[in-house]
Design a protein around this motif. Structure first.
Motif, PDB file in Angstrom:
ATOM      1  N   CYS A   1     -14.318  -6.876  11.590  1.00 40.57           N
ATOM      2  CA  CYS A   1     -15.826  -6.983  10.990  1.00 40.57           C
ATOM      3  C   CYS A   1     -16.580  -7.926  12.043  1.00 40.57           C
ATOM      4  O   CYS A   1     -16.017  -8.545  12.969  1.00 40.57           O
TER       5      CYS A   1
ATOM      6  N   LYS B   1     -14.298 -16.707  12.742  1.00 38.66           N
ATOM      7  CA  LYS B   1     -13.876 -15.483  13.436  1.00 38.66           C
ATOM      8  C   LYS B   1     -12.892 -15.924  14.683  1.00 38.66           C
ATOM      9  O   LYS B   1     -13.594 -16.843  15.469  1.00 38.66           O
TER      10      LYS B   1
ATOM     11  N   PRO C   1      -7.563  -6.914  14.326  1.00 42.97           N
ATOM     12  CA  PRO C   1      -8.307  -7.837  14.814  1.00 42.97           C
ATOM     13  C   PRO C   1      -9.787  -7.254  15.030  1.00 42.97           C
ATOM     14  O   PRO C   1      -9.818  -6.052  15.139  1.00 42.97           O
ATOM     15  N   ARG C   2     -10.646  -8.191  14.773  1.00 38.16           N
ATOM     16  CA  ARG C   2     -12.198  -7.700  15.063  1.00 38.16           C
ATOM     17  C   ARG C   2     -12.802  -6.508  14.183  1.00 38.16           C
ATOM     18  O   ARG C   2     -13.248  -5.478  14.763  1.00 38.16           O
TER      19      ARG C   2
ATOM     20  N   SER D   1      -7.581 -13.609  10.902  1.00 41.39           N
ATOM     21  CA  SER D   1      -7.312 -12.323  10.073  1.00 41.39           C
ATOM     22  C   SER D   1      -7.681 -12.054   8.709  1.00 41.39           C
ATOM     23  O   SER D   1      -7.993 -11.169   7.955  1.00 41.39           O
TER      24      SER D   1
ATOM     25  N   PHE E   1     -22.408  -9.785  19.637  1.00 41.72           N
ATOM     26  CA  PHE E   1     -22.027 -10.460  18.220  1.00 41.72           C
ATOM     27  C   PHE E   1     -23.320 -10.749  17.533  1.00 41.72           C
ATOM     28  O   PHE E   1     -24.438 -11.371  17.959  1.00 41.72           O
TER      29      PHE E   1
ATOM     30  N   ARG F   1     -12.171  -8.858   5.056  1.00 36.41           N
ATOM     31  CA  ARG F   1     -10.971  -8.992   5.878  1.00 36.41           C
ATOM     32  C   ARG F   1      -9.662  -9.376   5.077  1.00 36.41           C
ATOM     33  O   ARG F   1     -10.057 -10.127   4.061  1.00 36.41           O
ATOM     34  N   GLY F   2      -8.727  -9.003   5.286  1.00 31.86           N
ATOM     35  CA  GLY F   2      -7.384  -9.330   4.379  1.00 31.86           C
ATOM     36  C   GLY F   2      -7.193  -8.294   2.997  1.00 31.86           C
ATOM     37  O   GLY F   2      -6.241  -8.236   2.630  1.00 31.86           O
TER      38      GLY F   2
ATOM     39  N   ASP G   1     -22.331 -15.215   7.888  1.00 31.64           N
ATOM     40  CA  ASP G   1     -21.003 -14.246   8.432  1.00 31.64           C
ATOM     41  C   ASP G   1     -21.248 -13.966   9.656  1.00 31.64           C
ATOM     42  O   ASP G   1     -22.445 -13.726  10.173  1.00 31.64           O
ATOM     43  N   SER G   2     -20.564 -14.317  10.708  1.00 31.69           N
ATOM     44  CA  SER G   2     -20.594 -13.383  12.063  1.00 31.69           C
ATOM     45  C   SER G   2     -19.777 -12.307  12.125  1.00 31.69           C
ATOM     46  O   SER G   2     -18.744 -12.193  11.339  1.00 31.69           O
TER      47      SER G   2
ATOM     48  N   VAL H   1     -17.974  -9.714  14.771  1.00 31.59           N
ATOM     49  CA  VAL H   1     -17.597  -9.410  16.090  1.00 31.59           C
ATOM     50  C   VAL H   1     -16.701  -8.108  16.362  1.00 31.59           C
ATOM     51  O   VAL H   1     -16.161  -7.765  17.297  1.00 31.59           O
TER      52      VAL H   1
ATOM     53  N   ASP I   1     -18.216 -19.593   7.937  1.00 27.85           N
ATOM     54  CA  ASP I   1     -17.303 -18.447   8.434  1.00 27.85           C
ATOM     55  C   ASP I   1     -16.586 -18.652   9.653  1.00 27.85           C
ATOM     56  O   ASP I   1     -16.993 -19.350  10.419  1.00 27.85           O
TER      57      ASP I   1
END
Lengths: 334, 334
Positions: free
Chosen positions: A334, B128, A331-332, B11, A139, A220-221, A53-54, A56, B126
């Motif tokens: 996570c 983003k 947006p952003r 998203s 990041f 997310r979501g 996972d990234s 940001v 992943d």
């Protein structure tokens, strides 16, 4: 006092070594990382889980956590929800030139704290610096390796009609904490991100491994999107009961102010478990004894009709179809 | 025709799923990734190598490669040089809003090609998306897992006095290809990046596993910095012979024009091996038979005096101390 990260800290040369030795390594110190080879090497035998996972997130620091805590918890949780015991992490930083060294130190300190709490070590890493304006402060990417105990078969594809759906606590806190901070909302009660490592919770749940069909963390979501994913993967439908959905009062108010639906807001310390109905209460009781699962509830059940569909049964008994998030809510986050 | 990546593609909701299903997944398609769970799960037994790297190279496309090829080769090579057979990769994209969809497709195509050539699969990922101005087009992180055959003990700490130092081919090509492009240099002979996967080369070298003490790929910081790292790790010194150093004429000229020292310029398809002197010629011959090692040469030897020091013996017999890169030579070279 005002030291900043410089472009030359990313050269791969002496300054990179100084940055790593002075600021990054001390928070992570362990014999495998100390080796300083191009890859960490360790013995492992069995079924291995691997994820990445990234992160940001903006801003880097928020009530309840920061990007460092989030990056470690996020990858630990992705391993935990497939039933793995997280073992080792990688940590890759992309730093914007000019980041205050203090901010980097604070993030590293927080990585150290979660790593100590969970016993999951960072064993390999990478540091890049990009020129001012080519990234936004920091990041982080983490990848992780875990060991899946034999007999554990958890996947989004395994939900069966009749199963119960358990949620490990109230929703919407991570997303709202970030949004409230960005919007400068003054709330009577500050909302804190629920950002937390869930590996101790899932480890305890695995006493009932045979009865746990799916697990996933609704990031997310939000809850709605994650439920939709699993309903599609398993080709079943889910019925969720509105009156059982745990949402804190402060989150409800903030959602009203910001025009957000908490079902679609990101969580970072919650999981959904879809389990055999006969063992649902036992699993629930087990979860409630863990500090990260005290508010667990059964929020719904799995049905065979209309595969792929998620419906919310409202307090008045009406049925509302809950789709996947469409468009961008936050947006952003996570 | 002019489709671009939108913020809402990040998203976590429907558009993210569409981007993954339409543009990202097709290039990677494999059963493990198709599972679409939070982590890939596979059986593995033995000594495992684990590594990570982020790629922030500018520009995304350059003679000899692009960020996608680089991201896969880079992580494969970090596994290969600890003696591992690379098995699985993760792929994490940070995309700037507005990236032409065509660019993303081109990068994914190139990832597919290296993955097919090497047999190393992307099994987890992943995606983003950050707002315009918060990143520069595309950053990629890859992490990788490989299996170290039993008996292989390769580390930067294991160089011994008397060992020979082998370099797998000419230096400076990756860095110069990028710099020449950025500077708009018109060269008689275009320099191409040497970006390449080295796992077939190292696999063949492992026939002599007992005699290979260290391996490393001289990327950021170049040959000079990598040699310094290993000399310090092993507490020995290295003597490199200038007249044996392979550098192509075009690289020499471009370095002169740009005021760069090829010893400090990044490579992305070369490795240094430090090996037992008795087997050095056998290993060299083996390397020269592999397409990525045809120009391998013994460039120097390991000595006991002045631990941590690297000296270059010039054509005239003078000794020049070669330090680690200090300052920033070529920002965002990988």
């Amino acid at each position: 006092m005002d030291k900043k990260v410089l472009l030359s800290h990313g050269s791969g040369g002496k300054l990179t070594h100084d940055l790593i030795a002075g600021t990054i390594y001390p928070s992570l110190a362990n014999p495998m990382l100390a080796q300083m080879d191009d890859a960490a090497v360790f013995e492992i035998n069995g079924k291995v889980a691997f994820t990445t996972d990234s992160f940001v997130i903006h801003p880097l620091f928020f009530p309840g956590g920061d990007i460092g805590k989030l990056a470690i918890c996020g990858t630990i949780n992705d391993l935990a929800v497939v039933g793995a015991k997280p073992l080792y992490l990688s940590l890759a930083l992309i730093i914007e030139e000019g980041l205050p060294m203090q901010d980097l130190e604070r993030v590293m300190e927080s990585i150290k704290n979660v790593s100590n709490e969970t016993g999951v070590q960072v064993v390999t890493g990478d540091t890049k610096v990009v020129n001012h304006g080519s990234a936004d402060k920091l990041f982080i990417n983490t990848a992780g390796i875990g060991l899946v105990p034999s007999g554990v078969q958890i996947s989004g594809t395994k939900a069966c009609p009749g199963d119960k759906i358990i949620l490990s606590g109230p929703i919407g806190e991570h997303g709202l904490a970030i949004m409230a901070q960005r919007a400068g909302l003054r709330l009577k009660i500050q909302i804190e991100s629920d950002c937390a490592p869930l590996n101790s919770l899932t480890a305890e749940m695995l006493e009932y491994a045979d009865s746990i069909h799916c697990m996933r963390d609704p990031t997310r979501g939000g809850l709605a999107t994650t439920l939709n994913e699993m309903a599609k993967q398993s080709q079943v439908s889910f019925r969720i009961f509105e009156d059982r959905l745990p949402i804190k009062e402060a989150v409800v108010s903030a959602c009203e102010m910001l025009g957000l639906d908490p079902l679609y807001v990101a969580n970072e310390g919650k999981l959904i478990a879809i389990v055999n109905a006969e063992k649902a209460d036992d699993i629930l009781n087990k979860m409630r004894k863990n500090p990260y699962g005290t508010e667990s509830v059964i929020i719904g059940e799995v049905e065979a009709e209309n595969p792929g569909r998620v419906v919310l049964q409202t307090r008045l008994g009406a049925l509302r179809i809950i789709n996947m998030l469409s468009g961008e809510l936050l947006p952003r986050i996570c």
